[in-house]
Design a protein around this motif. Structure first.
Motif, PDB file in Angstrom:
ATOM      1  N   VAL A   1       0.841  -1.196   0.000  1.00 25.12           N
ATOM      2  CA  VAL A   1       0.000   0.000   0.000  1.00 25.12           C
ATOM      3  C   VAL A   1       0.875   1.245   0.000  1.00 25.12           C
ATOM      4  N   LYS A   2       0.527   2.201  -0.840  1.00 25.42           N
ATOM      5  CA  LYS A   2       1.214   3.489  -0.834  1.00 25.42           C
ATOM      6  C   LYS A   2       0.416   4.447   0.037  1.00 25.42           C
ATOM      7  N   ARG A   3       1.047   4.918   1.111  1.00 23.13           N
ATOM      8  CA  ARG A   3       0.369   5.807   2.049  1.00 23.13           C
ATOM      9  C   ARG A   3       1.270   6.970   2.430  1.00 23.13           C
ATOM     10  N   LYS A   4       0.643   8.051   2.866  1.00 21.49           N
ATOM     11  CA  LYS A   4       1.390   9.227   3.287  1.00 21.49           C
ATOM     12  C   LYS A   4       1.753   9.111   4.762  1.00 21.49           C
ATOM     13  N   VAL A   5       3.020   9.372   5.050  1.00 23.03           N
ATOM     14  CA  VAL A   5       3.496   9.371   6.437  1.00 23.03           C
ATOM     15  C   VAL A   5       4.261  10.663   6.679  1.00 23.03           C
ATOM     16  N   GLN A   6       4.416  11.016   7.939  1.00 24.10           N
ATOM     17  CA  GLN A   6       5.149  12.239   8.266  1.00 24.10           C
ATOM     18  C   GLN A   6       6.622  12.077   7.902  1.00 24.10           C
ATOM     19  N   ALA A   7       7.132  13.000   7.138  1.00 21.56           N
ATOM     20  CA  ALA A   7       8.516  12.932   6.679  1.00 21.56           C
ATOM     21  C   ALA A   7       9.490  13.169   7.837  1.00 21.56           C
ATOM     22  N   PRO A   8      10.579  12.416   7.887  1.00 25.67           N
ATOM     23  CA  PRO A   8      11.602  12.640   8.927  1.00 25.67           C
ATOM     24  C   PRO A   8      12.155  14.070   8.824  1.00 25.67           C
ATOM     25  N   GLY A   9      12.314  14.710   9.964  1.00 30.09           N
ATOM     26  CA  GLY A   9      12.866  16.066   9.966  1.00 30.09           C
ATOM     27  C   GLY A   9      11.829  17.162  10.060  1.00 30.09           C
ATOM     28  N   VAL A  10      10.540  16.816   9.948  1.00 32.17           N
ATOM     29  CA  VAL A  10       9.491  17.831  10.073  1.00 32.17           C
ATOM     30  C   VAL A  10       9.345  18.223  11.541  1.00 32.17           C
ATOM     31  N   THR A  11       9.305  19.515  11.809  1.00 31.19           N
ATOM     32  CA  THR A  11       9.087  20.001  13.180  1.00 31.19           C
ATOM     33  C   THR A  11       7.946  21.013  13.189  1.00 31.19           C
ATOM     34  N   TYR A  12       7.351  21.190  14.344  1.00 32.82           N
ATOM     35  CA  TYR A  12       6.220  22.103  14.487  1.00 32.82           C
ATOM     36  C   TYR A  12       6.485  23.080  15.633  1.00 32.82           C
ATOM     37  N   LYS A  13       5.794  24.212  15.568  1.00 32.27           N
ATOM     38  CA  LYS A  13       5.885  25.202  16.632  1.00 32.27           C
ATOM     39  C   LYS A  13       4.478  25.679  16.991  1.00 32.27           C
ATOM     40  N   THR A  14       4.375  26.286  18.142  1.00 31.48           N
ATOM     41  CA  THR A  14       3.079  26.769  18.612  1.00 31.48           C
ATOM     42  C   THR A  14       2.554  27.863  17.683  1.00 31.48           C
ATOM     43  N   CYS A  15       1.273  27.772  17.349  1.00 31.05           N
ATOM     44  CA  CYS A  15       0.653  28.767  16.472  1.00 31.05           C
ATOM     45  C   CYS A  15       0.606  30.114  17.191  1.00 31.05           C
ATOM     46  N   SER A  16       1.139  31.127  16.546  1.00 27.41           N
ATOM     47  CA  SER A  16       1.184  32.458  17.169  1.00 27.41           C
ATOM     48  C   SER A  16      -0.172  33.155  17.121  1.00 27.41           C
ATOM     49  N   ALA A  17      -1.029  32.741  16.180  1.00 30.55           N
ATOM     50  CA  ALA A  17      -2.328  33.413  16.047  1.00 30.55           C
ATOM     51  C   ALA A  17      -3.260  33.082  17.207  1.00 30.55           C
ATOM     52  N   CYS A  18      -3.159  31.850  17.739  1.00 33.97           N
ATOM     53  CA  CYS A  18      -4.049  31.443  18.838  1.00 33.97           C
ATOM     54  C   CYS A  18      -3.276  31.033  20.085  1.00 33.97           C
ATOM     55  N   ASN A  19      -1.929  31.166  20.017  1.00 31.10           N
ATOM     56  CA  ASN A  19      -1.060  30.782  21.145  1.00 31.10           C
ATOM     57  C   ASN A  19      -1.242  29.321  21.568  1.00 31.10           C
ATOM     58  N   GLY A  20      -1.522  28.495  20.555  1.00 31.63           N
ATOM     59  CA  GLY A  20      -1.637  27.064  20.826  1.00 31.63           C
ATOM     60  C   GLY A  20      -2.994  26.611  21.318  1.00 31.63           C
ATOM     61  N   ALA A  21      -3.953  27.534  21.423  1.00 30.51           N
ATOM     62  CA  ALA A  21      -5.269  27.168  21.950  1.00 30.51           C
ATOM     63  C   ALA A  21      -6.128  26.445  20.925  1.00 30.51           C
TER      64      ALA A  21
ATOM     65  N   ALA B   1      12.951  18.808   2.056  1.00 31.15           N
ATOM     66  CA  ALA B   1      12.664  19.002   0.630  1.00 31.15           C
ATOM     67  C   ALA B   1      11.734  17.940   0.062  1.00 31.15           C
ATOM     68  N   ASP B   2      11.758  16.707   0.613  1.00 30.86           N
ATOM     69  CA  ASP B   2      10.948  15.639   0.037  1.00 30.86           C
ATOM     70  C   ASP B   2       9.544  15.552   0.636  1.00 30.86           C
ATOM     71  N   ALA B   3       9.178  16.537   1.462  1.00 30.33           N
ATOM     72  CA  ALA B   3       7.845  16.533   2.078  1.00 30.33           C
ATOM     73  C   ALA B   3       6.908  17.476   1.337  1.00 30.33           C
ATOM     74  N   ASP B   4       5.605  17.164   1.380  1.00 26.68           N
ATOM     75  CA  ASP B   4       4.632  18.059   0.743  1.00 26.68           C
ATOM     76  C   ASP B   4       4.295  19.203   1.680  1.00 26.68           C
ATOM     77  N   SER B   5       3.290  19.995   1.336  1.00 27.15           N
ATOM     78  CA  SER B   5       2.965  21.193   2.105  1.00 27.15           C
ATOM     79  C   SER B   5       2.473  20.868   3.515  1.00 27.15           C
ATOM     80  N   GLN B   6       2.090  19.623   3.762  1.00 28.28           N
ATOM     81  CA  GLN B   6       1.640  19.212   5.090  1.00 28.28           C
ATOM     82  C   GLN B   6       2.729  18.469   5.862  1.00 28.28           C
ATOM     83  N   GLY B   7       3.919  18.376   5.268  1.00 26.57           N
ATOM     84  CA  GLY B   7       5.009  17.676   5.928  1.00 26.57           C
ATOM     85  C   GLY B   7       4.938  16.165   5.761  1.00 26.57           C
ATOM     86  N   LEU B   8       4.221  15.695   4.748  1.00 24.40           N
ATOM     87  CA  LEU B   8       4.051  14.262   4.524  1.00 24.40           C
ATOM     88  C   LEU B   8       4.782  13.814   3.267  1.00 24.40           C
TER      89      LEU B   8
END
Length: 372
Positions: free
Chosen positions: A145-165, A200-207
């Motif tokens: 099966v070909k499926r989308k998985v989170q690409a190694p190296g993707v990191t996230y930060k707290t959203c500044s617009a809602c302060n993580g809420a 570089a090998d991840a899409d706009s969602q980091g997958l």
């Protein structure tokens, strides 16, 4: 026996969609894990209520349930006996609870404390082709099966617009006074975080797309068009989201000699006139291998022999169907001189004149007996 869905929610079959939703919300709040920490019975009731609501809130599923009961969904994926976990319940029905628990839920799927939303990855759908022999025994299939998985190296930060809420609060002045409303944050989509680094090998969602081998256990007795669910083997979701599911549609391959009808199988056996007159034994196919059956002297064309339990196991676990052998006496289409002379003499023989007894049932009576 599974408990009736209407009984679980405490409603009648005539209940409206609004009444069904109201009954579910009342039960879900009563047995919510946050109100009953460590109470396994409450958790079980919470799951039962969600299962009942999942079916009765869907007009198509409700119609099938009203007609066939639990048998309409047995083995067909979805709940089918507890297939939905807490994460599924909160991700699908989180909006039902409103502000009963501060606008969110602690530690489960759907929404987390503070209104953050956990995104669910998309489902994948595949078709699996099965032989009658595989359907009769049950089988494990390993499918790529070909499926989308989170690409190694993707990191996230707290959203500044809602302060993580995950929500943005707005205060509006009205003639009735100041009104406070909370809406899902448009920047992070309610997740409370946004992507910080993307390889570089991840899409706009980091997958990224990868190919995996998934083992699928298929129970005996499945039918054409039935859909099974492998939880969590669909596309992953970005961030700390919930993976989608792999939905497996069953396709039944045509057998060379056996025809399926529900849990029963049919086999057409052709015998010569001499075999029908003198009696014989014949080897026939079954889903568990070949067996030999005996044909009595003078067997008639159209006779149906029933081999009990030689059909397909019931998906509901209620035993197995039968193998019905249809006897057909083969009439030769071409005769040589000696054969023709023989049958011309037999035309004058009283023993070859049709003389059915009352015990010799008609074709329609045999068909009626077969389904009784």
């Amino acid at each position: 026996m599974k408990q009736d869905y209407y009984e679980i929610l405490g409603i009648d079959k005539s209940a409206s969609a609004a009444e069904i939703k109201k009954a579910y919300r009342k039960m879900a709040i009563k047995y919510h894990p946050d109100k009953n920490p460590g109470d396994t019975e409450a958790e079980e009731m919470f799951k039962k209520a969600a299962e009942a609501y999942e079916v009765l809130s869907d007009p198509d599923k409700k119609s099938r349930y009203d007609q066939y009961g639990h048998a309409a969904f047995d083995g067909a994926g979805g709940f089918g006996g507890g297939g939905m976990n807490m994460e599924d319940i909160f991700s699908q029905f989180g909006d039902i609870f409103g502000s009963a628990f501060g606008g969110g839920f602690s530690g489960f799927g759907g929404f987390s404390g503070g209104g953050q939303r956990r995104v669910k990855g998309s489902n994948l759908r595949i078709r699996v082709k099965l032989t009658l022999e595989e359907i009769a025994k049950g089988v494990e299939k390993k499918i790529k099966v070909k499926r989308k998985v989170q690409a190694p190296g993707v990191t996230y930060k707290t959203c500044s617009a809602c302060n993580g809420a995950g929500q943005v609060t707005r205060i509006t002045n009205t003639i009735l006074g100041r009104m406070q409303t909370a809406t899902t944050c448009n920047t992070c989509g309610g997740a409370g975080q946004v992507m910080d680094k993307r390889p570089a090998d991840a899409d706009s969602q980091g997958l990224k797309v990868v190919e995996e081998t998934v083992a699928i256990k298929i129970p005996a007795g499945v039918v054409e068009g039935m859909q099974l669910k492998v939880g969590g083997k669909g596309n992953e979701a970005p961030g700390n989201g919930v993976s989608g599911d792999l939905l497996v549609a069953i396709e039944e391959l045509e057998h060379d000699t056996l025809k399926r009808e529900g849990d029963n199988l049919h086999y057409d056996l052709y015998v010569s006139i001499s075999d029908a007159v003198l009696g014989t034994s014949k080897e026939i196919d079954t889903v568990s291998g070949k067996v030999r059956i005996k044909l009595e002297e003078g067997i008639q064309s159209g006779k149906i022999l029933r081999l009990r339990g030689k059909g397909i196991p019931s998906i509901n676990g209620y035993g197995s169907g039968d193998l019905l052998v249809h006897v057909n006496v083969w009439t030769p289409k071409k005769l040589n001189k000696e054969q023709r002379e023989f049958f011309e003499r037999m035309q004058q023989d009283e023993n070859f004149t049709p003389n059915p007894e009352k015990s010799d049932k008609s074709f329609f009576e045999k068909v009626k007996d077969m389904f009784s």
